[in-house]
Enzyme design. Sequence first.
Site, mmCIF file in Angstrom:
data_model
loop_
_atom_site.group_PDB
_atom_site.id
_atom_site.type_symbol
_atom_site.label_atom_id
_atom_site.label_comp_id
_atom_site.label_asym_id
_atom_site.label_seq_id
_atom_site.Cartn_x
_atom_site.Cartn_y
_atom_site.Cartn_z
ATOM 1 N N ASP A 1 43.098 37.306 41.500
ATOM 2 C CA ASP A 1 41.686 37.745 41.547
ATOM 3 C C ASP A 1 41.488 39.258 41.638
ATOM 4 O O ASP A 1 40.666 39.742 42.435
ATOM 5 C CB ASP A 1 40.961 37.066 42.725
ATOM 6 C CG ASP A 1 40.931 35.551 42.608
ATOM 7 O OD1 ASP A 1 41.563 35.017 41.672
ATOM 8 O OD2 ASP A 1 40.290 34.895 43.446
ATOM 9 N N ASP B 1 38.777 34.249 39.542
ATOM 10 C CA ASP B 1 37.692 33.504 40.175
ATOM 11 C C ASP B 1 36.580 33.432 39.123
ATOM 12 O O ASP B 1 36.166 34.458 38.577
ATOM 13 C CB ASP B 1 37.231 34.279 41.428
ATOM 14 C CG ASP B 1 36.765 33.377 42.558
ATOM 15 O OD1 ASP B 1 37.265 32.238 42.670
ATOM 16 O OD2 ASP B 1 35.883 33.818 43.335
ATOM 17 N N HIS C 1 33.151 31.370 38.619
ATOM 18 C CA HIS C 1 32.157 30.424 39.127
ATOM 19 C C HIS C 1 30.955 30.270 38.195
ATOM 20 O O HIS C 1 30.479 31.257 37.628
ATOM 21 C CB HIS C 1 31.620 30.908 40.479
ATOM 22 C CG HIS C 1 32.640 31.023 41.569
ATOM 23 N ND1 HIS C 1 33.443 29.977 41.953
ATOM 24 C CD2 HIS C 1 32.964 32.056 42.388
ATOM 25 C CE1 HIS C 1 34.224 30.375 42.953
ATOM 26 N NE2 HIS C 1 33.959 31.629 43.227
ATOM 27 N N HIS D 1 29.186 35.942 43.377
ATOM 28 C CA HIS D 1 30.286 36.773 42.866
ATOM 29 C C HIS D 1 31.014 36.058 41.742
ATOM 30 O O HIS D 1 30.984 34.827 41.658
ATOM 31 C CB HIS D 1 31.275 37.091 43.999
ATOM 32 C CG HIS D 1 31.991 35.868 44.508
ATOM 33 N ND1 HIS D 1 31.430 35.023 45.444
ATOM 34 C CD2 HIS D 1 33.192 35.329 44.176
ATOM 35 C CE1 HIS D 1 32.268 34.029 45.680
ATOM 36 N NE2 HIS D 1 33.335 34.179 44.913
ATOM 37 N N LYS E 1 39.659 29.570 38.052
ATOM 38 C CA LYS E 1 39.445 28.613 39.144
ATOM 39 C C LYS E 1 38.046 28.790 39.707
ATOM 40 O O LYS E 1 37.411 29.822 39.483
ATOM 41 C CB LYS E 1 40.482 28.855 40.248
ATOM 42 C CG LYS E 1 40.361 30.246 40.851
ATOM 43 C CD LYS E 1 41.516 30.564 41.750
ATOM 44 C CE LYS E 1 41.385 31.923 42.387
ATOM 45 N NZ LYS E 1 40.176 32.083 43.242
ATOM 46 N N CYS F 1 42.106 34.130 48.901
ATOM 47 C CA CYS F 1 42.756 33.628 47.691
ATOM 48 C C CYS F 1 44.244 33.944 47.617
ATOM 49 O O CYS F 1 45.026 33.140 47.115
ATOM 50 C CB CYS F 1 42.004 34.122 46.463
ATOM 51 S SG CYS F 1 40.364 33.357 46.389
HETATM 52 C C1 VGL Z 1 37.780 34.949 47.147
HETATM 53 C C2 VGL Z 1 36.078 34.398 48.579
HETATM 54 C C3 VGL Z 1 35.439 33.712 47.581
HETATM 55 C C4 VGL Z 1 39.073 35.662 46.937
HETATM 56 C C5 VGL Z 1 37.142 34.263 46.141
HETATM 57 O O1 VGL Z 1 39.427 35.964 45.772
HETATM 58 O O2 VGL Z 1 39.773 35.923 47.937
HETATM 59 N N1 VGL Z 1 37.242 35.007 48.366
HETATM 60 N N2 VGL Z 1 35.975 33.642 46.368
HETATM 61 ZN ZN ZN Z 2 34.875 32.821 44.785
#
Ligand code: VGL
Ligand code: ZN
Length: 222
Positions: A23, A61, A63, A96, A121, A166
């Site tokens: 990420d 990430d 979403h 995010h 993901k 993550c």
């Molecule tokens: C993450 C919170 C929500 C991360 C991703 O990449 O650590 N943290 N989504």
């Molecule tokens: Zn996330």
Amino acid sequence: WLLLQKIVKMIKMRSDTALLLVDVQHDFLPGGALAVPQGDEILPIIAGLQPMFDCIIATQDWHPAHHGSFAANHPGTQPGQQIQLEGLSQILWPIHCVQGTPGADFPTTLDRSRWNAIFQKGKNPLVDSYSGFFDNARRGDTGLGDYLKQQGIRRVFVAGLALDYCVKFTAMDAVSLGFETLLLTDATRAVNLQPEDGQRALEEMKAAGIHCLESKDLPHYV
Ligand code: VGL
Ligand code: ZN
């Protein structure tokens, strides 16, 4: 020139080894929607690591806008609050890494042309997915584990954002799947919603058999 080539070859990791970049996306960097403090400091370190690896995998990430981990999708709640989402405890986050937005993209300072694959993901709106392998309910599987095994990978070095979410979940799943798992401590940063979260994550990971090292010590692990 030949000498230079030789030196570069000397510091290449063995072929059963992969670099997992977790990420490393604009929304987790300073100025982003879920900025990790000092997250940008890992970028030059990762840029320096990449030439040593022939197998580099990134997670992303990714979403949908209506994702259940966003506080904005639960009226009356604030980011940082905890709720129950489909029976799982869920920390609510700011919006995010929405699919297709600049915040979900990777910084151009990273040489993406050397990445073998990107695993996305967090697509299922009903369950969050911190790990690059499985969702938080450990039901959905991104295919990353099978991919690594097909590539003959037995050892993974993990870097990226965020250490206490993550990165930790990805490394814990990697070790549980039987990969020798090593965390590059200088190539990650923590969100630290609580000030000790990053430190606690490191302790949990060590207890699970994840080895922690700094990038400068990588030549000992070729
Ligand atoms: C993450 C919170 C929500 C991360 C991703 O990449 O650590 N943290 N989504
Ligand atoms: Zn996330």
